[in-house]
Design a protein around this motif. Structure first.
Motif, mmCIF file in Angstrom:
data_model
loop_
_atom_site.group_PDB
_atom_site.id
_atom_site.type_symbol
_atom_site.label_atom_id
_atom_site.label_comp_id
_atom_site.label_asym_id
_atom_site.label_seq_id
_atom_site.Cartn_x
_atom_site.Cartn_y
_atom_site.Cartn_z
ATOM 1 N N PRO A 83 -4.835 3.138 -12.062
ATOM 2 C CA PRO A 83 -5.278 1.898 -11.409
ATOM 3 C C PRO A 83 -4.312 1.360 -10.353
ATOM 4 C CG PRO A 83 -5.007 1.597 -13.804
ATOM 5 C CD PRO A 83 -4.409 2.903 -13.446
ATOM 6 N N GLN A 119 2.897 0.886 -5.764
ATOM 7 C CA GLN A 119 3.103 0.542 -7.177
ATOM 8 C C GLN A 119 3.458 1.795 -7.975
ATOM 9 O OE1 GLN A 119 -0.703 -1.380 -7.931
ATOM 10 N NE2 GLN A 119 0.204 -3.425 -7.851
ATOM 11 N N GLY A 150 6.230 -8.982 -2.998
ATOM 12 C CA GLY A 150 5.746 -10.291 -2.552
ATOM 13 C C GLY A 150 4.817 -10.891 -3.599
ATOM 14 N N ALA A 151 4.473 -12.159 -3.393
ATOM 15 C CA ALA A 151 3.624 -12.858 -4.357
ATOM 16 C C ALA A 151 2.302 -12.110 -4.561
ATOM 17 C CB ALA A 151 3.351 -14.266 -3.856
ATOM 18 N N GLY A 152 1.898 -11.999 -5.809
ATOM 19 C CA GLY A 152 0.601 -11.415 -6.134
ATOM 20 C C GLY A 152 0.452 -9.938 -5.837
ATOM 21 N N THR A 153 1.569 -9.239 -5.669
ATOM 22 C CA THR A 153 1.462 -7.814 -5.330
ATOM 23 C C THR A 153 1.503 -6.929 -6.582
ATOM 24 O OG1 THR A 153 3.843 -7.749 -4.958
ATOM 25 C CG2 THR A 153 2.437 -8.013 -3.009
ATOM 26 N N GLY A 154 1.517 -7.573 -7.742
ATOM 27 C CA GLY A 154 1.398 -6.801 -8.979
ATOM 28 C C GLY A 154 2.714 -6.425 -9.627
ATOM 29 N N LYS A 155 3.722 -7.302 -9.509
ATOM 30 C CA LYS A 155 5.010 -6.915 -10.095
ATOM 31 C C LYS A 155 4.953 -6.908 -11.619
ATOM 32 C CE LYS A 155 7.052 -11.396 -9.117
ATOM 33 N NZ LYS A 155 6.823 -12.038 -10.408
ATOM 34 N N THR A 156 4.183 -7.810 -12.192
ATOM 35 C CA THR A 156 4.081 -7.804 -13.654
ATOM 36 C C THR A 156 3.397 -6.518 -14.093
ATOM 37 O OG1 THR A 156 3.735 -10.162 -13.391
ATOM 38 C CG2 THR A 156 3.432 -9.278 -15.594
ATOM 39 N N ARG A 157 2.381 -6.129 -13.328
ATOM 40 C CA ARG A 157 1.672 -4.900 -13.647
ATOM 41 C C ARG A 157 2.600 -3.690 -13.525
ATOM 42 N NH1 ARG A 157 -4.346 -2.932 -12.130
ATOM 43 N NH2 ARG A 157 -4.939 -4.977 -12.835
ATOM 44 N N GLN A 199 10.352 -16.113 -3.131
ATOM 45 C CA GLN A 199 9.942 -16.902 -4.296
ATOM 46 C C GLN A 199 11.146 -17.415 -5.084
ATOM 47 O OE1 GLN A 199 6.271 -15.726 -6.488
ATOM 48 N NE2 GLN A 199 6.526 -13.796 -5.408
ATOM 49 N N ARG A 234 -2.856 -8.780 -4.289
ATOM 50 C CA ARG A 234 -4.102 -8.506 -5.028
ATOM 51 C C ARG A 234 -4.772 -9.782 -5.486
ATOM 52 N NH1 ARG A 234 -5.250 -3.075 -4.899
ATOM 53 N NH2 ARG A 234 -3.278 -2.069 -4.445
ATOM 54 N N ARG A 235 -4.210 -10.885 -5.120
ATOM 55 C CA ARG A 235 -4.698 -12.135 -5.696
ATOM 56 C C ARG A 235 -5.435 -13.015 -4.697
ATOM 57 N NH1 ARG A 235 0.162 -14.831 -7.479
ATOM 58 N NH2 ARG A 235 0.000 -13.637 -9.405
ATOM 59 N N GLY A 245 4.405 -17.503 -11.375
ATOM 60 C CA GLY A 245 3.878 -16.362 -12.137
ATOM 61 C C GLY A 245 2.443 -16.544 -12.607
ATOM 62 N N GLU A 267 -1.814 -17.863 -12.049
ATOM 63 C CA GLU A 267 -2.844 -17.829 -10.998
ATOM 64 C C GLU A 267 -4.123 -18.508 -11.467
ATOM 65 O OE1 GLU A 267 -3.095 -13.543 -10.351
ATOM 66 O OE2 GLU A 267 -4.581 -13.320 -11.917
ATOM 67 N N ARG A 285 -0.760 -19.116 -5.587
ATOM 68 C CA ARG A 285 -1.316 -19.126 -6.948
ATOM 69 C C ARG A 285 -2.842 -19.018 -6.901
ATOM 70 N NH1 ARG A 285 2.147 -16.982 -8.944
ATOM 71 N NH2 ARG A 285 2.921 -16.853 -6.843
HETATM 72 N N1 LIG Z 1 -3.441 -2.076 -8.438
HETATM 73 C C1 LIG Z 1 -4.108 -3.175 -8.688
HETATM 74 N N2 LIG Z 1 -5.456 -3.186 -8.604
HETATM 75 C C2 LIG Z 1 -6.182 -4.309 -8.844
HETATM 76 N N3 LIG Z 1 -5.645 -5.491 -9.184
HETATM 77 C C3 LIG Z 1 -4.314 -5.550 -9.284
HETATM 78 C C4 LIG Z 1 -3.479 -4.417 -9.039
HETATM 79 N N4 LIG Z 1 -2.201 -4.810 -9.228
HETATM 80 C C5 LIG Z 1 -2.238 -6.119 -9.558
HETATM 81 N N5 LIG Z 1 -3.508 -6.565 -9.605
HETATM 82 C C6 LIG Z 1 -3.954 -7.945 -9.923
HETATM 83 O O1 LIG Z 1 -3.385 -8.820 -8.947
HETATM 84 C C7 LIG Z 1 -3.016 -10.077 -9.534
HETATM 85 C C8 LIG Z 1 -1.535 -10.314 -9.289
HETATM 86 O O2 LIG Z 1 -0.776 -9.391 -10.083
HETATM 87 P P1 LIG Z 1 0.563 -9.851 -10.819
HETATM 88 O O3 LIG Z 1 0.336 -11.104 -11.559
HETATM 89 O O4 LIG Z 1 1.092 -8.665 -11.527
HETATM 90 O O5 LIG Z 1 1.395 -10.153 -9.514
HETATM 91 P P2 LIG Z 1 2.837 -10.705 -9.342
HETATM 92 O O6 LIG Z 1 3.449 -9.899 -8.264
HETATM 93 O O7 LIG Z 1 3.523 -10.751 -10.662
HETATM 94 O O8 LIG Z 1 2.556 -12.154 -8.797
HETATM 95 P P3 LIG Z 1 3.501 -13.416 -8.518
HETATM 96 O O9 LIG Z 1 4.854 -12.926 -8.166
HETATM 97 O O10 LIG Z 1 2.841 -14.108 -7.384
HETATM 98 O O11 LIG Z 1 3.435 -14.245 -9.748
HETATM 99 C C9 LIG Z 1 -3.368 -9.984 -11.000
HETATM 100 O O12 LIG Z 1 -4.624 -10.621 -11.184
HETATM 101 C C10 LIG Z 1 -3.423 -8.484 -11.258
HETATM 102 O O13 LIG Z 1 -4.284 -8.159 -12.318
#
Ligand SMILES: Nc1ncnc2c1ncn2[C@@H]1O[C@H](COP(=O)(O)OP(=O)(O)OP(=O)(O)O)[C@@H](O)[C@H]1O
Length: 691
Positions: A8, A13, A29-36, A265, A305-306, A574, A576, A630
């Motif tokens: 996915p 990533q 960057g914000a919302g780029t999926g770092k937690t994922r 951030q 992604r957000r 962190g 959304e 957010r």
């Molecule tokens: N490869 C992907 N495909 C689809 N959705 C994704 C993907 N990676 C992340 N997302 C979605 O994008 C959103 C942001 O991801 P996440 O919370 O991991 O970002 P973040 O970088 O930790 O954000 P922030 O730093 O702004 O808090 C989430 O809803 C997550 O499920």
């Protein structure tokens, strides 16, 4: 299996998740999926045969740690208990607990001082060192306030030194200190001595002591760093110098350190976060580790992604005004509505306008839980809170108080501290009448004196008092029941029983939950706090560990589970939501008054020490950036043209960030045609030039 987890993810990533060892920097960057990325990395390592117990992942808050554990569990059920996922504070505490003898602790236990306890020690020390005694009850309000403000100032300075890993001894050995700093340095030294005498540690001491232990005891360092084979750090941009030192020491054997962060951030320079840490990683690491030439494997995540491109455009533009080493432009490729800007004549009017918009969204089918109203400060949320109550919109106001400072948390912790030490007078004083037991202040004082004079614990002192016959029948009953409860707790704790059982005993057998919820002014955070306690107990079944964890928790219960979320921007990090309202977007609030003052003084923005404890205008821009990002679907910015209470009302101006974001604030005309709340005075028409 490995491919299944990578599938996915996008290419960048995957590069981060599948990177080899060594130092890996993921600029995300914000919302780029770092937690994922972090959770998938853990799953990926385990799938590749890595022993889960050698993986350590740290997050900024307890909430984020629990969230990460949940996500890892979803990816690979069964191993999550073995992976070490916690905050950096908690990691320092674990090291000290494991090597308590080498750390010079009298027992395998950390006595972490509550803020009030630490202040009391400081107040005592200020009296001893400077001869300045806390004003008594007869002193004026101003004198008391001045004394408390001075204590806060000194505490902040001491914390600053600790965040930078500077010991009291080091400060005092500096011959170049100004007279003013020298005076505080002496207090710092005396404070540390007094804390040690009382076997107490404050927050800052934890990491300092862990770093000190690892620096001086090579065997312990070897053992710890051999255990930490894979270190992953979330929200790295908010790390301070002493934490960086800790990270460098725990990874000294394997040097597998993956950090994820975003300088845009960084919101905690007031707590010592190193400026531009992501960009300056080499030099900072070289400085704390004393080694040169550190090579870094870099990955950048820029696909958000957000949010929609419209929201990202505004958020990018604001931080675009900052001095950034490596500017990045976040894009999502998803289009949506432009960021809306609402102007109102007053804060009441603003609150009603926002409440009306929220109502419309809910009526159109949006779940209240998918809406957030955020502000730079808690007080700016008050009018919105009232408007939502009037409009009967379900909402939860995020607690402004950190978990460990809430009344109910301090009460429950006091009972549990008495379980560990039945002579803890500070704890006894706190709970003696919570719930009420017919004991007055004089009786409580007498019991404390009796316990100290006879060198006995409180269960004995209480029984002795009951036997004297001076108590009323009711008070005697209360005293004996408290004695029994404290004895039960003490027996249970000495058998190191499960933390969940001890917690349940306090909440249900002693009746704290019923008493606290039934009170006239019951704290609004009660249920959140009890829920958080339960989560911590589930996470740390061993009682001593539970006590340490609970004492360290700052932020927990971040996202509201019921209704519209009302909270600060810092607390929204962190998280959304589909729809985000940013209220009080005004000069003096965002950016804050202090930041404006600092900007006017012309401090060097790249040097946080040039500021008076804040991060200046640049940090305020980052706050606005975090706030906007957010939003999954829509973001609405709002401001009022006047704000305040009664006679202290003053005019406000829309935040400069609205213009920097490339957005147009409504003209005065548009502002004034909006409906005025009943009874409000008609505002005078002003010229359209708002800035
Ligand atoms: N490869 C992907 N495909 C689809 N959705 C994704 C993907 N990676 C992340 N997302 C979605 O994008 C959103 C942001 O991801 P996440 O919370 O991991 O970002 P973040 O970088 O930790 O954000 P922030 O730093 O702004 O808090 C989430 O809803 C997550 O499920």
């Amino acid at each position: 299996m490995i491919f299944q987890h990578l599938e996915p993810l996008d290419t960048a990533q995957r590069r981060a998740v599948g990177s080899a060892g060594g130092l890996v920097r993921v600029r995300a960057g914000a919302g780029t999926g770092k937690t994922r990325v972090l959770t998938t990395r853990i799953a990926y390592l385990i799938d590749s045969g890595v022993d889960p117990s050698t993986i350590f992942a740290t997050t900024f808050t307890k909430d984020a740690a629990l969230e990460m554990k949940g996500r890892v569990k979803d990816l690979i059920p069964g191993v999550v208990g073995k992976v070490n996922i916690c905050t950096l504070h908690s990691m320092a505490a674990r090291i000290l607990l494991e090597f308590w003898e080498q750390a010079g602790l009298p027992e395998r236990r950390l006595n972490i001082a509550e803020d009030s306890e630490a202040r009391e020690v400081l107040s005592h020390v200020v009296g001893e060192v400077r001869g300045r005694v806390k004003p008594g009850a007869e002193a004026s309000e101003e004198a008391n306030e001045q004394f408390q403000n001075d204590l806060s100032d000194i505490m902040k300075k001491i914390s600053r030194w600790k965040e930078n890993g500077i010991t009291a001894w080091e400060v005092n050995s500096n011959p170049d200190l100004s007279a003013e700093k020298k005076a505080v340095a002496e207090i710092y030294q005396a404070y540390q001595t007094e804390m040690l005498k009382r076997s107490l540690m404050d927050f800052g001491d934890l990491t300092m002591r862990a770093v000190g232990l690892l620096e001086t005891n090579h065997e312990v360092r070897w053992l710890v760093s051999n255990q930490v084979q894979w270190m992953l750090v979330d929200e790295f941009q908010d790390t301070n110098r002493v934490q960086l030192k800790l990270l460098s020491l725990v990874t000294s054997t394997h040097q597998n350190l993956l950090v994820v962060g975003d300088d845009d951030q960084s919101l905690y320079s007031f707590r010592g976060a190193l400026p531009f840490l992501m960009d300056n990683l080499n030099s900072y690491l070289e400085e704390v580790s004393g080694t040169g030439d550190i090579s870094i494997y870099d990955v950048s995540l820029v696909t958000n992604r957000r949010c929609t491109d419209q929201v990202l455009d505004a958020a990018n533009k604001i931080v675009g005004y900052n001095q950034r080493k490596i500017p990045k432009e976040l894009r999502s490729g998803r289009s949506g509505a432009p960021v809306a800007v609402l102007g109102s004549a007053s804060e009441t009017h603003e609150a009603e306008t926002v409440a009306a918009r929220v109502s419309e969204l809910i009526a159109s089918g949006v779940k209240p839980e998918e809406i957030a109203i955020l502000a730079r400060t808690g007080y700016a949320l008050e009018p919105v809170n009232r408007a939502l109550l009037r409009a009967k919109i379900p909402h939860t106001r995020q607690s402004m108080l950190p978990f460990r400072e809430r009344e109910e948390v301090l009460d429950v912790m006091a009972y549990l501290k008495l379980a560990l030490n039945h002579s803890d007078a500070h704890a006894f004083q706190r709970i003696a009448s919570r719930p009420a037991r017919g004991l007055g202040a004089v009786a409580i004082e007498t019991i404390i004196k009796m316990a100290a004079a006879n060198n006995v614990g409180f269960p004995h002192a209480l029984e002795a008092l009951a036997a004297t016959g001076v108590l009323t029948a009711n008070a005697k009953k209360g005293v004996l029941s408290l004695a029994r409860h404290l004895q039960v707790l003490s027996d249970a704790a000495s058998n190191l029983e499960d933390s969940k059982e001890l917690l349940a005993y306090v909440l249900d057998e002693i009746g704290y939950r019923k008493w606290a919820t039934g009170r006239k002014n019951a704290a609004p955070t009660l249920q959140l706090s009890f829920q958080a306690f339960r989560e911590i107990a589930e996470d740390t079944p061993a009682f001593i560990d539970f006590m340490t964890e609970s004492a360290l928790v700052g932020d927990i219960g971040g996202k509201s589970e019921i209704g519209v979320h009302l909270g600060t921007i810092h607390g929204a990090k962190g998280l959304e939501w589909d729809h985000v309202f940013l209220v009080a977007f005004e000069e003096g609030i965002l950016p804050s008054k202090r930041a404006l003052k600092e900007a006017a003084l012309g401090g060097d923005p790249s040097n946080p020490l040039a500021y008076h404890g804040g991060g200046g205008l640049q940090e305020e821009r980052r706050l606005a950036h975090v706030a906007l990002t957010r939003a999954r679907h829509t973001a609405t910015i709002s401001f009022a043209m006047a704000r305040g209470k009664g006679k202290t009302r003053s005019e406000s101006k829309p935040s400069r960030f609205i213009r920097e974001a490339g957005l147009i604030a409504p003209t005065t005309h548009q502002t004034l045609v909006m409906k005025q709340p009943a009874g409000a005075k008609k505002a005078k028409a002003r010229k359209p030039a708002l800035w």
